[in-house]
Every structure is written in C-alpha cells, then in structure tokens.
Design an enzyme around this catalytic site. Structure first.
Site, PDB file in Angstrom:
ATOM      1  N   GLU A  36      11.288  -8.621  -3.893  1.00  0.00           N
ATOM      2  CA  GLU A  36      11.711  -7.379  -3.221  1.00  0.00           C
ATOM      3  C   GLU A  36      13.168  -7.478  -2.803  1.00  0.00           C
ATOM      4  O   GLU A  36      13.951  -6.547  -3.003  1.00  0.00           O
ATOM      5  CB  GLU A  36      10.827  -7.115  -1.988  1.00  0.00           C
ATOM      6  CG  GLU A  36       9.416  -6.658  -2.342  1.00  0.00           C
ATOM      7  CD  GLU A  36       8.483  -6.589  -1.141  1.00  0.00           C
ATOM      8  OE1 GLU A  36       7.405  -6.016  -1.287  1.00  0.00           O
ATOM      9  OE2 GLU A  36       8.833  -7.123  -0.061  1.00  0.00           O
TER      10      GLU A  36
ATOM     11  N   SER B  81       0.816  -1.220   0.000  1.00  0.00           N
ATOM     12  CA  SER B  81       0.000   0.000   0.000  1.00  0.00           C
ATOM     13  C   SER B  81       0.850   1.270   0.000  1.00  0.00           C
ATOM     14  O   SER B  81       0.549   2.229  -0.708  1.00  0.00           O
ATOM     15  CB  SER B  81      -0.949  -0.008   1.201  1.00  0.00           C
ATOM     16  OG  SER B  81      -0.218  -0.120   2.409  1.00  0.00           O
ATOM     17  N   THR B  82       1.937   1.278   0.773  1.00  0.00           N
ATOM     18  CA  THR B  82       2.782   2.478   0.819  1.00  0.00           C
ATOM     19  C   THR B  82       3.525   2.642  -0.503  1.00  0.00           C
ATOM     20  O   THR B  82       3.657   3.756  -1.030  1.00  0.00           O
ATOM     21  CB  THR B  82       3.770   2.425   2.002  1.00  0.00           C
ATOM     22  OG1 THR B  82       3.051   2.072   3.186  1.00  0.00           O
ATOM     23  CG2 THR B  82       4.433   3.765   2.229  1.00  0.00           C
TER      24      THR B  82
ATOM     25  N   GLY C  41       2.764  -8.473   1.944  1.00  0.00           N
ATOM     26  CA  GLY C  41       2.097  -8.508   0.631  1.00  0.00           C
ATOM     27  C   GLY C  41       2.495  -9.702  -0.212  1.00  0.00           C
ATOM     28  O   GLY C  41       1.979  -9.888  -1.319  1.00  0.00           O
TER      29      GLY C  41
ATOM     30  N   ASP D  29       6.862  -3.923   7.007  1.00  0.00           N
ATOM     31  CA  ASP D  29       5.842  -4.250   8.012  1.00  0.00           C
ATOM     32  C   ASP D  29       6.331  -3.885   9.407  1.00  0.00           C
ATOM     33  O   ASP D  29       5.544  -3.533  10.274  1.00  0.00           O
ATOM     34  CB  ASP D  29       5.479  -5.732   7.919  1.00  0.00           C
ATOM     35  CG  ASP D  29       4.855  -6.057   6.565  1.00  0.00           C
ATOM     36  OD1 ASP D  29       3.863  -5.402   6.205  1.00  0.00           O
ATOM     37  OD2 ASP D  29       5.375  -6.937   5.864  1.00  0.00           O
TER      38      ASP D  29
ATOM     39  N   GLY E 114       7.130  -8.585   3.717  1.00  0.00           N
ATOM     40  CA  GLY E 114       6.516  -9.738   3.080  1.00  0.00           C
ATOM     41  C   GLY E 114       5.050  -9.913   3.362  1.00  0.00           C
ATOM     42  O   GLY E 114       4.441 -10.907   2.957  1.00  0.00           O
TER      43      GLY E 114
END
Length: 218
Positions: A103, A30-31, A97, A84, A95
């Site tokens: 990543e 989201s960020t 997501g 997170d 992680g």
C-alpha cells in the site's frame, strides 16, 4: 441509521467521482473492496489498475479490470484506500489487513492519495488501533525488543504478508508525532516498513457520516 457497510458503500461511490482516466492505484481491505465494486461500474473510463495486494488484484480481475504490474507504470493520478485510523492532519494508521508495505509503495507512486473511511476512523491521536510493523522473520525478536523501548507492546500476528514476512502489531502507543515515529521505526534493522502513513499523508479524506459524505482536503 446507516450500517457501517452502507457508510462504506456511500464513501466508495463518492471516491469514484475522482476517477478520470488512465491507471489508478487501489488499496486493500473492506472499504477498498466496496470501491472496487463501484469502480467496476465505470471501468470503461480507465485503462486499468495497480493493486496493493494479491487479494485486491483478484477482486479487480474478477470484475474484468486489467491489473498492471507497478514496474510497468510511470505513475498514477490517484490511489484510493481506506485507513484504520486517520487524523484531521491526514496522518493515517494502516495495515489491519496486512498489506501495508505494498500500500505504501503504490501510494508513493500516485499524485494524490484519496482516503475513504467511515466516521469511526477519524481520531484526535493515532495509536488506539495497534500499529502494524512488517518485519523480516529472522529479525522478529530483535525488532520486538526495540519496539518495547519505544513504549509499545508488540504482538506477533498469525499472518504472512504477500512479501513472505511477518507482522508485529504494536499495542499501547500514543503517537503524538507520527512523522517522527514513522521514521524512527523504519530505521530499526529488520523492519520493512510500518503502518504509519504520515510522511506521505492523504491528500483528500472522504468521510462517511450519518449526515452524508464529508470531504477534507490537505
């Protein structure tokens, strides 16, 4: 009082200041999505981006930003992504997501990792957020047993990664030495990687707070 989304937007805007030229790495979540939306406003400055997930690649393309395959790129100045959890030592847990492996790979190719978070993500010790571990499907039970030996309670997530693998979310860990724990879990046969980003921590943390964006540097 700013909402969490407004804080994410603030920190995304601050991250765009680090975008100069060339190709940049972009995270997932989201960020990171707020960052992509801000990046679109300055896309004339860059040649394109490398995405850490299929979802990020779609969002970048929707904004008219060219997406490059990582194998066609020599390297990147910056990689921008959320976390997170993060400590003041810049060790991260990521992680949520499900894109942790890509990543980690894209981050490894960038000279500087810029982590963008709201203040709720800054913690003294990692582990309250369950630690994601990407695992080859055939190794699920074996890896779960090994994670239990490390003191965790692995739970299978109803999710398939972009790489076709599964994720075990490990609850109940208090991660006092994240560099050591990251290496230890990665040595379990069948593990692709885990969500500890400690061997290669963030270089810059942009933290959105009620008093504005604070900058921490490694």
């Amino acid at each position: 009082m700013a909402t969490q989304d407004e804080l994410k937007q603030q920190v995304a805007r601050a991250a765009v200041e680090y975008v100069k030229d060339g190709i940049i790495g972009v995270g997932t979540g989201s960020t990171a999505n707020f960052f992509i939306d801000e990046l679109a406003k300055v896309k004339h400055r860059i040649d394109g981006a490398v995405a850490s997930s299929e979802a990020t690649a779609r969002r970048l393309r929707d904004h008219g930003i060219e997406v490059f395959d990582l194998n066609s790129v020599d390297g990147m100045e910056i990689y921008v992504d959320g976390a997170d959890e993060i400590t003041e030592n810049m060790h991260m847990l990521k992680g949520g997501g499900g894109a942790l492996t890509r990543e980690k790979i894209v981050a490894a190719c960038a000279k500087s990792f810029i982590c963008i978070c709201d203040a709720t993500k800054l913690v003294p010790v990692l582990g309250k957020f369950p630690l994601p571990v990407e695992v080859l499907p055939m190794a699920r039970s074996y890896v779960a047993r090994e994670l239990v030996k490390l003191g965790g309670q692995p739970v299978l997530r109803d999710f398939t990664t972009d790489n076709g693998n599964i994720i075990l979310d490990v609850h109940g860990l208090t991660i006092m030495n994240p560099v050591e724990m990251e290496a230890r879990i990665n040595q379990i046969v069948g593990v692709v990687t885990n969500g500890l980003f400690a061997a290669r921590p963030a270089n810059v943390l942009l933290l959105a707070t009620a008093d504005g964006v604070k900058t921490y540097k490694k």
